[in-house]
Scaffold this motif. Sequence first.
Motif, PDB file in Angstrom:
ATOM      1  N   ASP A  90       0.837  -1.193   0.000  1.00 34.73           N
ATOM      2  CA  ASP A  90       0.000   0.000   0.000  1.00 34.73           C
ATOM      3  C   ASP A  90       0.875   1.247   0.000  1.00 34.73           C
ATOM      4  OD1 ASP A  90      -2.016  -1.758   0.224  1.00 34.73           O
ATOM      5  OD2 ASP A  90      -2.743  -1.089   2.178  1.00 34.73           O
ATOM      6  N   ASP A  92       0.125   3.954   1.697  1.00 37.45           N
ATOM      7  CA  ASP A  92      -0.085   4.784   2.891  1.00 37.45           C
ATOM      8  C   ASP A  92       0.922   4.518   4.018  1.00 37.45           C
ATOM      9  OD1 ASP A  92      -0.899   2.340   3.683  1.00 37.45           O
ATOM     10  OD2 ASP A  92      -3.013   2.836   3.902  1.00 37.45           O
ATOM     11  N   GLN A  94       1.349   1.954   5.671  1.00 38.31           N
ATOM     12  CA  GLN A  94       0.911   0.993   6.684  1.00 38.31           C
ATOM     13  C   GLN A  94       1.698  -0.299   6.521  1.00 38.31           C
ATOM     14  OE1 GLN A  94      -3.484   1.081   6.227  1.00 38.31           O
ATOM     15  NE2 GLN A  94      -3.470   1.418   8.427  1.00 38.31           N
ATOM     16  N   ARG A 153      -1.937  -9.011   5.420  1.00 36.12           N
ATOM     17  CA  ARG A 153      -2.100  -7.797   4.638  1.00 36.12           C
ATOM     18  C   ARG A 153      -1.764  -8.103   3.188  1.00 36.12           C
ATOM     19  NH1 ARG A 153      -3.111  -3.118   6.828  1.00 36.12           N
ATOM     20  NH2 ARG A 153      -2.373  -2.210   4.909  1.00 36.12           N
ATOM     21  N   ARG A 197      -2.149   4.915   9.215  1.00 35.52           N
ATOM     22  CA  ARG A 197      -1.932   5.519   7.915  1.00 35.52           C
ATOM     23  C   ARG A 197      -1.055   6.770   8.016  1.00 35.52           C
ATOM     24  NH1 ARG A 197      -4.272   6.630   3.190  1.00 35.52           N
ATOM     25  NH2 ARG A 197      -5.298   4.830   2.269  1.00 35.52           N
TER      26      ARG A 197
HETATM   27 MG    MG Z   1      -4.161   1.504   4.482  1.00 35.26          MG
END
Ligand code: MG
Length: 305
Positions: A90, A92, A94, A153, A197
């Motif tokens: 991702d 962001d 994370q 994830r 985030r």
């Molecule tokens: Mg995220």
Amino acid sequence: MISIIVPCYNEEASIEIFLKEIRRVETGMQERYNESFEYIFVDDGSTDGTLEILKRSGVRYISFSRNFGKEAGLYAGLRAAKGDYAAVMDVDLQDPPELLIRMYEYVRSGEYDCAAAKRSTRKGEPPVRSFFAKCFYKLINKISDTEIVDGARDFRLMSRSMVDAIVSLEEYNRFSKGLFSWVGFRTRWIEYENVERAAGETKWSFWKLFKYSLDGIMAFSVAPLAVASVLGVLMCIASMIFICVIIAKTLIFGDPVAGYPSLVCVILLLSGMQMFFTGVIGQYLAKTYLETKRRPIYIVRESNI
Ligand code: MG
Ligand code: UDP
């Protein structure tokens, strides 16, 4: 070379922070292992300045004609990846970029084909969401042969052969967590503490997550279809018993006609259940219908690959 695939949807606030962080990791890996990164950003029909930032950053990008969802983004990225390894993550932050180094070490050693990140806790998440997430994982792992790991994830590094396997799955209803597991290969799980985030907001509302979980169940299990049959059998048995009871009662007590309320309840229950399971069948049928159209999983509006 390692391909880094990053789906972005309205992420103008995060991209530059992300690039700064990951380039630091890249420099480290270049020195230690002489591996360079190939960045593939997938702009999933963003309506903000995401595409402009991508163009400015000098990375490779694929821009969709509209929002096709993260799963489509991952697929497009994996298809475009040319590296000997490919990582999806991702934007962001994370998914801590430093983890890539450990992932790479596991996969390069040849012991594993894939290294994937899994959050160790659900801290920082609304309790209701955690509760439903837990229920979902329990349920799907019970009714599906494919293992769906709780807390996994969409952050993993894969070998070329695994990427090729994923790309060869051309289904329209893509539930990545299941696909990654379905293709097999040896996966090393790396646990880490969940991080918030870096910027921007999550695109997942509760409702969206709920629908996503139903998609996941339908993509990897046909158990809901069987439930109707099981319930049907149980109800038949129950009604036999009920019939015997009524006959006995009538013979012994000479019971007059009564029980209008119970009749209504039974009718409502049965018709409700029939409707429900017709709906379940309908859902599977709809998925099949969409698959048979063989529409593309995404449409590219613009790309520099
Ligand atoms: Mg995220
Ligand atoms: N994303 C995407 N298309 C979408 C929704 C999300 O490409 O329709 C991307 C998003 O830009 C981010 C990643 O998927 O890079 C994860 O999204 P988000 O952080 O909102 O999900 P969360 O981390 O809350 O599960």
